[in-house]
Design a protein around this motif. Sequence first.
Motif, PDB file in Angstrom:
ATOM      1  N   ILE A 118       0.808  -1.220   0.000  1.00 52.67           N
ATOM      2  CA  ILE A 118       0.000   0.000   0.000  1.00 52.67           C
ATOM      3  C   ILE A 118       0.843   1.274   0.000  1.00 52.67           C
ATOM      4  O   ILE A 118       0.477   2.284  -0.605  1.00 52.67           O
ATOM      5  CB  ILE A 118      -0.950  -0.016   1.221  1.00 52.67           C
ATOM      6  CG1 ILE A 118      -1.873   1.194   1.237  1.00 52.67           C
ATOM      7  CG2 ILE A 118      -0.164  -0.118   2.522  1.00 52.67           C
ATOM      8  CD1 ILE A 118      -2.901   1.127   2.366  1.00 52.67           C
ATOM      9  N   TRP A 119       2.012   1.252   0.651  1.00 55.96           N
ATOM     10  CA  TRP A 119       2.810   2.471   0.832  1.00 55.96           C
ATOM     11  C   TRP A 119       3.406   2.947  -0.486  1.00 55.96           C
ATOM     12  O   TRP A 119       3.302   4.133  -0.836  1.00 55.96           O
ATOM     13  CB  TRP A 119       3.888   2.223   1.880  1.00 55.96           C
ATOM     14  CG  TRP A 119       3.354   1.475   3.059  1.00 55.96           C
ATOM     15  CD1 TRP A 119       3.519   0.139   3.335  1.00 55.96           C
ATOM     16  CD2 TRP A 119       2.514   1.993   4.095  1.00 55.96           C
ATOM     17  NE1 TRP A 119       2.834  -0.194   4.482  1.00 55.96           N
ATOM     18  CE2 TRP A 119       2.215   0.915   4.976  1.00 55.96           C
ATOM     19  CE3 TRP A 119       2.000   3.255   4.373  1.00 55.96           C
ATOM     20  CZ2 TRP A 119       1.422   1.077   6.106  1.00 55.96           C
ATOM     21  CZ3 TRP A 119       1.213   3.412   5.500  1.00 55.96           C
ATOM     22  CH2 TRP A 119       0.922   2.344   6.351  1.00 55.96           C
ATOM     23  N   LEU A 120       4.047   2.043  -1.220  1.00 57.82           N
ATOM     24  CA  LEU A 120       4.581   2.417  -2.527  1.00 57.82           C
ATOM     25  C   LEU A 120       3.458   2.611  -3.543  1.00 57.82           C
ATOM     26  O   LEU A 120       3.556   3.461  -4.434  1.00 57.82           O
ATOM     27  CB  LEU A 120       5.553   1.343  -3.028  1.00 57.82           C
ATOM     28  CG  LEU A 120       6.877   1.241  -2.267  1.00 57.82           C
ATOM     29  CD1 LEU A 120       7.693   0.050  -2.754  1.00 57.82           C
ATOM     30  CD2 LEU A 120       7.697   2.522  -2.416  1.00 57.82           C
ATOM     31  N   HIS A 121       2.395   1.847  -3.395  1.00 55.36           N
ATOM     32  CA  HIS A 121       1.258   1.931  -4.303  1.00 55.36           C
ATOM     33  C   HIS A 121       0.580   3.299  -4.234  1.00 55.36           C
ATOM     34  O   HIS A 121       0.408   3.974  -5.259  1.00 55.36           O
ATOM     35  CB  HIS A 121       0.268   0.823  -3.931  1.00 55.36           C
ATOM     36  CG  HIS A 121      -0.910   0.698  -4.847  1.00 55.36           C
ATOM     37  ND1 HIS A 121      -1.865  -0.280  -4.698  1.00 55.36           N
ATOM     38  CD2 HIS A 121      -1.313   1.431  -5.919  1.00 55.36           C
ATOM     39  CE1 HIS A 121      -2.780  -0.160  -5.633  1.00 55.36           C
ATOM     40  NE2 HIS A 121      -2.472   0.888  -6.385  1.00 55.36           N
ATOM     41  N   MET A 122       0.230   3.715  -3.010  1.00 54.47           N
ATOM     42  CA  MET A 122      -0.555   4.931  -2.834  1.00 54.47           C
ATOM     43  C   MET A 122       0.286   6.151  -2.482  1.00 54.47           C
ATOM     44  O   MET A 122      -0.247   7.255  -2.376  1.00 54.47           O
ATOM     45  CB  MET A 122      -1.594   4.708  -1.734  1.00 54.47           C
ATOM     46  CG  MET A 122      -2.586   3.597  -2.010  1.00 54.47           C
ATOM     47  SD  MET A 122      -3.715   3.966  -3.374  1.00 54.47           S
ATOM     48  CE  MET A 122      -4.733   5.234  -2.625  1.00 54.47           C
ATOM     49  N   GLY A 123       1.591   5.953  -2.298  1.00 52.40           N
ATOM     50  CA  GLY A 123       2.437   7.080  -1.931  1.00 52.40           C
ATOM     51  C   GLY A 123       3.403   7.512  -2.997  1.00 52.40           C
ATOM     52  O   GLY A 123       3.844   8.669  -3.012  1.00 52.40           O
ATOM     53  N   ALA A 124       3.751   6.601  -3.928  1.00 56.19           N
ATOM     54  CA  ALA A 124       4.839   6.931  -4.842  1.00 56.19           C
ATOM     55  C   ALA A 124       4.574   6.533  -6.289  1.00 56.19           C
ATOM     56  O   ALA A 124       4.586   7.367  -7.184  1.00 56.19           O
ATOM     57  CB  ALA A 124       6.134   6.266  -4.364  1.00 56.19           C
ATOM     58  N   PHE A 125       4.335   5.243  -6.564  1.00 57.98           N
ATOM     59  CA  PHE A 125       4.392   4.736  -7.936  1.00 57.98           C
ATOM     60  C   PHE A 125       3.071   4.754  -8.687  1.00 57.98           C
ATOM     61  O   PHE A 125       3.044   4.894  -9.904  1.00 57.98           O
ATOM     62  CB  PHE A 125       4.887   3.277  -7.951  1.00 57.98           C
ATOM     63  CG  PHE A 125       6.243   3.050  -7.339  1.00 57.98           C
ATOM     64  CD1 PHE A 125       7.029   4.100  -6.905  1.00 57.98           C
ATOM     65  CD2 PHE A 125       6.737   1.767  -7.211  1.00 57.98           C
ATOM     66  CE1 PHE A 125       8.277   3.874  -6.336  1.00 57.98           C
ATOM     67  CE2 PHE A 125       7.976   1.528  -6.651  1.00 57.98           C
ATOM     68  CZ  PHE A 125       8.746   2.577  -6.212  1.00 57.98           C
ATOM     69  N   GLY A 126       1.969   4.506  -7.978  1.00 56.32           N
ATOM     70  CA  GLY A 126       0.681   4.288  -8.630  1.00 56.32           C
ATOM     71  C   GLY A 126       0.112   5.516  -9.304  1.00 56.32           C
ATOM     72  O   GLY A 126       0.604   6.636  -9.135  1.00 56.32           O
ATOM     73  N   PRO A 127      -0.952   5.330 -10.064  1.00 59.14           N
ATOM     74  CA  PRO A 127      -1.573   6.463 -10.782  1.00 59.14           C
ATOM     75  C   PRO A 127      -2.318   7.425  -9.869  1.00 59.14           C
ATOM     76  O   PRO A 127      -2.623   8.547 -10.277  1.00 59.14           O
ATOM     77  CB  PRO A 127      -2.518   5.781 -11.771  1.00 59.14           C
ATOM     78  CG  PRO A 127      -2.822   4.453 -11.153  1.00 59.14           C
ATOM     79  CD  PRO A 127      -1.584   4.048 -10.424  1.00 59.14           C
ATOM     80  N   VAL A 128      -2.640   6.992  -8.651  1.00 55.51           N
ATOM     81  CA  VAL A 128      -3.240   7.902  -7.672  1.00 55.51           C
ATOM     82  C   VAL A 128      -2.342   7.943  -6.440  1.00 55.51           C
ATOM     83  O   VAL A 128      -1.569   7.009  -6.174  1.00 55.51           O
ATOM     84  CB  VAL A 128      -4.672   7.498  -7.285  1.00 55.51           C
ATOM     85  CG1 VAL A 128      -5.568   7.429  -8.500  1.00 55.51           C
ATOM     86  CG2 VAL A 128      -4.684   6.191  -6.511  1.00 55.51           C
ATOM     87  N   ARG A 129      -2.444   9.010  -5.692  1.00 55.35           N
ATOM     88  CA  ARG A 129      -1.603   9.238  -4.521  1.00 55.35           C
ATOM     89  C   ARG A 129      -2.489   9.711  -3.387  1.00 55.35           C
ATOM     90  O   ARG A 129      -3.468  10.445  -3.604  1.00 55.35           O
ATOM     91  CB  ARG A 129      -0.556  10.310  -4.872  1.00 55.35           C
ATOM     92  CG  ARG A 129       0.532  10.583  -3.845  1.00 55.35           C
ATOM     93  CD  ARG A 129       1.530  11.568  -4.456  1.00 55.35           C
ATOM     94  NE  ARG A 129       2.736  11.745  -3.635  1.00 55.35           N
ATOM     95  CZ  ARG A 129       2.971  12.781  -2.861  1.00 55.35           C
ATOM     96  NH1 ARG A 129       2.071  13.766  -2.787  1.00 55.35           N
ATOM     97  NH2 ARG A 129       4.088  12.877  -2.177  1.00 55.35           N
ATOM     98  N   VAL A 130      -2.191   9.293  -2.168  1.00 54.78           N
ATOM     99  CA  VAL A 130      -2.959   9.810  -1.038  1.00 54.78           C
ATOM    100  C   VAL A 130      -2.832  11.332  -1.024  1.00 54.78           C
ATOM    101  O   VAL A 130      -1.809  11.890  -1.412  1.00 54.78           O
ATOM    102  CB  VAL A 130      -2.473   9.229   0.302  1.00 54.78           C
ATOM    103  CG1 VAL A 130      -2.702   7.729   0.355  1.00 54.78           C
ATOM    104  CG2 VAL A 130      -1.016   9.567   0.555  1.00 54.78           C
ATOM    105  N   LYS A 131      -3.865  11.983  -0.584  1.00 49.88           N
ATOM    106  CA  LYS A 131      -3.866  13.438  -0.546  1.00 49.88           C
ATOM    107  C   LYS A 131      -3.345  13.905   0.807  1.00 49.88           C
ATOM    108  O   LYS A 131      -4.035  13.852   1.817  1.00 49.88           O
ATOM    109  CB  LYS A 131      -5.272  13.988  -0.787  1.00 49.88           C
ATOM    110  CG  LYS A 131      -5.312  15.485  -1.055  1.00 49.88           C
ATOM    111  CD  LYS A 131      -6.692  15.923  -1.517  1.00 49.88           C
ATOM    112  CE  LYS A 131      -6.710  17.400  -1.871  1.00 49.88           C
ATOM    113  NZ  LYS A 131      -8.066  17.821  -2.341  1.00 49.88           N
TER     114      LYS A 131
END
Length: 515
Positions: A118-131
Amino acid sequence: MTRKIIAVATIFSMAILSNTAFSQSGNQAQRVSVTVKDSAMDKRDTSVGRPSITHHQLSVDGKTINYTASAGYMPMKDKDDKLVAKIFYVAYTADNAGGKSKRPVTFVFNGGPGSASIWLHMGAFGPVRVKFGDDAGNAPTPPYQYEQNPYTWLGFTDLVFIDPVSTGYSRAQKGVDVNQFHGYNEDIASVGDFIRLYTTRNERWDSPKFIAGESYGTTRAAGLSGYLQERYGMYLNGITLISSVLNFQLIDFKNGNEMPYIYFLPTYANTAQYFHKLSADLQILSPAELTKRTEIFAKGTYSYFLSEGDQASVDLTNRVVDSLNYFTGISKDYIRKTNERIADFRFFKEVLRTEGETVGRYDSRFTGEDIDNAGEYPSYDPSYSNLSGLFVGAFNSYVRKELNYSNDIPYESLTSVWPWDFKPAINSYLDVSETLRSAMTQNTHLKVNVVCGYYDLATPVYNAEYVVSHMGLRPDIRKNIILSYYKAGHMVYVSREADAKLKTDEEAFYKDALK
């Protein structure tokens, strides 16, 4: 950047890296029961069926990318074709990107062990990022949201985020001993088998292949470099090691093991400088300059002092006390009480004790407060508390609303997988640097990028430098491994500045690896 969080509960993530002691077939969903280890909810039903497929569009660097997202389980079977586990993954594939043979695919995971991706997914690499609440990476007031990620890697690689067994939504099958997945070798095998199976089912054998791991995920990545080569003949193009731990002796503060005191010291200095605890001549230095300045003392006088043990002279001891005070801002009296050996947990508590604050382990720029100021141990990691609710809340919303995937079991972002089997390390510390060296020597095209944060007190920057310089690589292979530095903590991507730099650096790294 400083953010106060007040709590008294301890969290096991403070010791998560301690060495004391990881289809899409069928027309109708099949219901199976699984046991969730170490969860408040013992049993839930999950389905092994086709993944949820959705189609999306985003703009990156002025270019529009149409992509397909797949979210679901990969059923993992043993040699007798018996289902033993279900590994959850989310994959993003760019549409019309010039063909699979030219388009890289990157397999991504976090660490722990016991952490979902989840951390790399939603914080760095993925098409969406946590706000985030601000550009520095502070969490906003809940409830939490996500937004389009301008720093996604989807512009130059397809992405497959993997949750090892027991993390995320991944579970062992009912009746299967979960411990067969909880160990260095066991974890390497299950994640490596997933990568082989995904590559085969999605016809990616002729694609350039990369791996990116963070924290214990770098341990896994190094192990996979050998496993995939030797077991399946799968040669990688590149590996990104974010906040690496390849030699566990460097992070284990125990009597008789002097190495961590040496290799944590530069990060102690950077942390003290951040809070203006150092003399004027050190305060004006950049983190890179201060790191090098501290390393000279750490590997010189301090290393010699530690090797002397109880035989160290009074004069040498006094000089070391003066220098430790100079580089950490901690009082000489306290330093003497520690026998000139400041363990990490003591530093978390002591460096800002007069202010009544503690500093974070994952990111020492974040501060918190304990119930009182007298203790020796901090009760929690404020840098983790800053991120946990944000990432978990945003992911649970995103996976349902945007990826059209639902699952009733809890998403285990960071869970206990202990006891963890560290074999082949028996009566020794796990060291996977030799596996990586061997893989790089046999595959002379393999490139490695080691990503380091100056404020990471879980896997400090000097640890990474030591490992790379002691791998025994020949000069012609040594040029294939680089170190990249960031004004960041363990999760280097929480600030916009660092995340933007990471994306730019990685795009250049991929281009070099594909020459």
